[in-house]
Design a protein around this motif. Structure first.
Motif, PDB file in Angstrom:
ATOM      1  N   ARG A  98       0.828  -1.210   0.000  1.00  0.00           N
ATOM      2  CA  ARG A  98       0.000   0.000   0.000  1.00  0.00           C
ATOM      3  C   ARG A  98       0.863   1.260   0.000  1.00  0.00           C
ATOM      4  N   ARG A  99       1.926   1.275   0.805  1.00  0.00           N
ATOM      5  CA  ARG A  99       2.818   2.446   0.839  1.00  0.00           C
ATOM      6  C   ARG A  99       3.533   2.617  -0.495  1.00  0.00           C
ATOM      7  N   GLU A 153       2.419   1.660  -3.440  1.00  0.00           N
ATOM      8  CA  GLU A 153       1.426   2.156  -4.402  1.00  0.00           C
ATOM      9  C   GLU A 153       1.276   3.673  -4.284  1.00  0.00           C
ATOM     10  N   ARG A 154       1.191   4.175  -3.056  1.00  0.00           N
ATOM     11  CA  ARG A 154       1.078   5.623  -2.861  1.00  0.00           C
ATOM     12  C   ARG A 154       2.344   6.338  -3.333  1.00  0.00           C
ATOM     13  N   GLY A 169       2.305   6.042  -7.223  1.00  0.00           N
ATOM     14  CA  GLY A 169       1.073   6.502  -7.850  1.00  0.00           C
ATOM     15  C   GLY A 169       0.438   5.504  -8.794  1.00  0.00           C
ATOM     16  N   SER A 217      -1.771   1.655  -8.835  1.00  0.00           N
ATOM     17  CA  SER A 217      -2.421   0.582  -8.099  1.00  0.00           C
ATOM     18  C   SER A 217      -1.865  -0.756  -8.594  1.00  0.00           C
TER      19      SER A 217
END
Length: 81
Positions: A58-59, A61-62, A65, A67
């Protein structure tokens, strides 16, 4: 990171077949963030492959930018030099 170029990517494998479904490159500009995310104490640790935990994914992906979520998948961080 080390002076030698390290190209990191996320490898996405199907859990059932272990077939490689996708490979997503992590831009070099995220090298220091990646080092912090993975908890690497030295540049040498960056050359190995690591299975990514859900929180790390998740980190990541952020950070980049994009998914990466794929149903029933295994995520690994890979490095090529």
């Amino acid at each position: 990171m080390a002076s030698k170029a390290m190209n990191h990517s996320v490898l996405i494998f199907d859990k059932a077949t272990e077939e490689l479904l996708n490979e997503v490159a992590i831009p070099d500009r995220h090298a220091e963030q990646l080092k912090a995310l993975m908890g690497w104490a030295s540049d040498e640790e960056a050359i190995y492959e690591y299975e990514l935990l859900p929180a790390q994914l998740r980190r990541l992906e952020r950070m980049i930018g994009i998914s990466l979520e794929t149903p029933d998948a295994i995520y690994q961080l890979s490095c090529s030099t």
